[in-house]
Design an enzyme around this catalytic site. Structure first.
Site, PDB file in Angstrom:
ATOM      1  N   MET A  10      -1.664  32.893 -14.210  1.00 23.79           N
ATOM      2  CA  MET A  10      -1.260  33.173 -13.012  1.00 23.79           C
ATOM      3  C   MET A  10       0.399  33.063 -12.607  1.00 23.79           C
ATOM      4  SD  MET A  10      -3.835  34.708 -11.919  1.00 23.79           S
ATOM      5  CE  MET A  10      -2.605  35.429 -10.480  1.00 23.79           C
ATOM      6  N   GLU A  11       0.885  32.017 -13.265  1.00 24.50           N
ATOM      7  CA  GLU A  11       2.230  31.859 -13.095  1.00 24.50           C
ATOM      8  C   GLU A  11       3.145  32.796 -13.887  1.00 24.50           C
ATOM      9  OE1 GLU A  11      -0.218  29.340 -13.603  1.00 24.50           O
ATOM     10  OE2 GLU A  11       0.260  28.246 -12.014  1.00 24.50           O
ATOM     11  N   LEU A  29      -6.110  29.629  -4.818  1.00 19.20           N
ATOM     12  CA  LEU A  29      -7.065  28.718  -5.460  1.00 19.20           C
ATOM     13  C   LEU A  29      -6.468  28.074  -6.622  1.00 19.20           C
ATOM     14  CD1 LEU A  29     -10.507  30.261  -4.414  1.00 19.20           C
ATOM     15  CD2 LEU A  29      -9.234  28.616  -3.258  1.00 19.20           C
ATOM     16  N   CYS A  30      -5.147  28.385  -6.873  1.00 23.32           N
ATOM     17  CA  CYS A  30      -4.755  27.873  -8.071  1.00 23.32           C
ATOM     18  C   CYS A  30      -4.026  26.582  -8.045  1.00 23.32           C
ATOM     19  CB  CYS A  30      -3.413  28.757  -8.341  1.00 23.32           C
ATOM     20  SG  CYS A  30      -3.051  29.908  -9.135  1.00 23.32           S
ATOM     21  N   HIS A  31      -4.495  25.765  -9.230  1.00 22.03           N
ATOM     22  CA  HIS A  31      -4.128  24.344  -9.294  1.00 22.03           C
ATOM     23  C   HIS A  31      -2.516  24.324  -9.221  1.00 22.03           C
ATOM     24  CE1 HIS A  31      -8.351  24.604 -10.827  1.00 22.03           C
ATOM     25  NE2 HIS A  31      -8.534  23.267 -10.386  1.00 22.03           N
ATOM     26  N   ASP A  57      14.210  45.389  -4.487  1.00 26.16           N
ATOM     27  CA  ASP A  57      15.001  44.895  -3.431  1.00 26.16           C
ATOM     28  C   ASP A  57      16.401  45.402  -3.567  1.00 26.16           C
ATOM     29  OD1 ASP A  57      15.486  43.653  -0.991  1.00 26.16           O
ATOM     30  OD2 ASP A  57      16.393  41.950  -2.237  1.00 26.16           O
TER      31      ASP A  57
END
Lengths: 164, 164, 164, 164, 164, 164
Positions: D113-114, D75-77, D128
């Site tokens: 969020m970014e 739901l992130c823009h 990794d």
């Protein structure tokens, strides 16, 4: 015989049917160059040691781009790559950087486009990182050097081919 | 002065801060070439009419790739493009195709990489579609021709620049 | 012996060559936690029933992210996953949610990164959906629990490992 | 008041309407840690100089992931980022690496969020690249440190928050 | 028996475990229609020859979309496709275009979703390219015609099925 | 007047130049249907409560797909969406589900394709999740209902349009 295989008899594009081809080891090696001002090349070379690793970042960009090849080239088959390696070498006489990419897969179709895409995006990344000081850089001679495996077998560029 | 702006003082890569730059119209024009056998060029040219539209597909691939530039080039800012146009012309004497791309945006940073990426992927797509008949094709002289807008203003390639 | 396999002898990154490895079934199980205010946890738990299914959406986000692992982690091989399962459990005493992901493939390399990526993005999605009421949530102890298959065989986390 | 804004009155998820919000400068800073064996940490630290630049690659992975946030978090823009910076520091006593990410945009919604996605993917990339020698590494305490701009204004983590 | 296989016993979504299924050749054929004004259909038909190749571009968009199916459909397995073919035919009486897509793979699960996604995106692309002259176009009867291979074997649509 | 704007005078596709268009609020509303067996519809409706939330997942898939529109539709401009909302309603008489999507942006071009793409992928996701029990489901009447904003202003579907 010399038809473009990406089109059917009506001239319509398709993703070629490789369903009945056996899985086999396939290798492709590509090269390409980026020519720049002598000053830019020395910035890049020094950067590897202490001021910002242009070639290290370009290498990562090229490896990641090889995995995106089938998203970029419309009729490419998606292929699970098993190896990608990119190396750079600087030519201070011609003030250019050479990029060589090797790609492998065990699959039903070749990896020439994956190798060429990796080389190209690696060179574009060098351009991006240095364009603030040298907008005139030029990408040159992006070409396949060799491929192995598959129905068409071994192919190697001859020195008399239409390269630079 | 001549620093590589994609690195901070510690030599660490970052996405350059353009937060305080004003939005303005920006344009970039790039070019590139793909050299091939004379026979391959005539297959492409005929194809446009009745046997499979290589250049039409390459054009779409280039336009779509321009929208993926910030996914491919690690430190590129994502930019909402407002115009992309790609044109091809054939040179039967040098048996090569020239690709010219124009990209525009109204944004805080330039679109040089978007233009170069579009040109490159368009040329790679031509390679892909014709590689069954001509693996020796070579991508040549991918370079910026002109840019407008932004802080660094107008830049235009001089004929004496380090092109092919 | 203890070398980092993602680099060659020159210290250059590459995608490790797995071409000659046999295809085999591989499984990886990862876990992670997100700690929050007690009130936030009760909003999530109630939501599953009548006010918005935070965990259902986080599960989908995690599954979709596992398919993007090789796009996110630069040197990961693209792998066609054959199974992804994500489960959540709430701990009202420690007011946190635990996420466990199981991933399987039949391939030439393992799926540890796919499991860890799924867990992480599932937890980030919970953060996103609840951040309007609780910006202080913390993602904790994202770690591999177990892997099976491949050359390095079975690995299982011991309770004395450096976890939380 | 304490509602989860990503759901409407029927409990259905939606991308929140930010159409009427003004564009403004927004900043978010996140952090996270990866704990490992002392030997692994020394391999990473030495690698930066001569054996393979784990942190340089993790930084690039994090920056590229920040641009993919709206693809990963349902739901992130989508937001055109204007700045991303990632820094690492090693703690030899606790044998862990700390990652701090700063993200900026000029837009209608925030970039928390970014920043969190960049930190997380950077840490996953370290995992990794070192998992061949240390599968037990643990990602810890991924959290928002600070945000500025937008309707909810300035937010800063207090030392008494529910962090590690 | 009639359960929705994408959910486990707790009603939680997962990517179904196909690890133990054998690889086999699988084919799926889908169709769909786009209905438009008679004038729009004649623009498209003429365009193929001299004014802009709407159907050629829609075909490329559909082929490229088939490769993105597992990114779009949350619980789809990523599948390396071995063949994609899209054909269009115009019905001047009903002033609509029919799109038929055939997809093949050699894998552990079927390609129905890849065929349906290709057909849908091809039709959406036709809409996009003609919407300036005809916003009222309608996509109709997107459906599976036939599938072969795998555990559930051969399936073919009967003329009495719930199609248009 | 009735030209297809996605082509220039030579019939070559381009991304239309919207550089000089003002930013304004734009809205688009689309709808579409999926028809199925009565038994399938009751499985979906029950699932929302206790057996697996087909519509919740389809909604997320549609929202995420709207953000991918410019990757799927070749000549679409990338647009930072500011709102996406998807709602479903079941018609037990016609045993079908209706999907309605509303999309908004503040930008230089419209969001019709984003709304149509969201609706289509939401419906395809329903198909995917139920195809194990009902391969005959049909997607019907995907169409634009209304658009607002921009140069062409307000457009609304009339009941006499060429819909189902």
């Amino acid at each position: 015989m010399t038809a473009l295989t990406h089109f059917n008899d009506q001239g319509e594009a398709h993703m070629v049917d490789v369903s009945s081809k056996p899985q086999s080891l396939r290798t492709a090696i590509s090269e390409g160059f980026i020519t720049m001002q002598a000053h830019t090349l020395s910035l890049i070379e020094n950067g590897g040691h202490k001021k910002g690793d242009v070639l290290g970042i370009a290498r990562i960009a090229g490896i990641m781009a090889s995995k995106k090849t089938s998203e970029l080239i419309p009729l490419c088959h998606p292929i699970p790559l098993t190896h990608v390696e990119i190396s750079f070498s600087a030519d201070f006489h011609l003030h250019r950087i050479r990029c060589i990419t090797t790609v492998k897969t065990t699959g039903q179709t070749g990896v020439e486009m994956e190798a060429l895409t990796a080389t190209t995006v690696a060179l574009l990344t060098i351009y991006d990182m240095c364009k603030a000081v040298d907008k005139g850089m030029v990408i040159q001679a992006v070409q396949l050097l060799e491929k192995q495996g598959g129905q068409s077998g071994h192919w190697q560029r001859h020195s008399t081919d239409n390269s630079q």
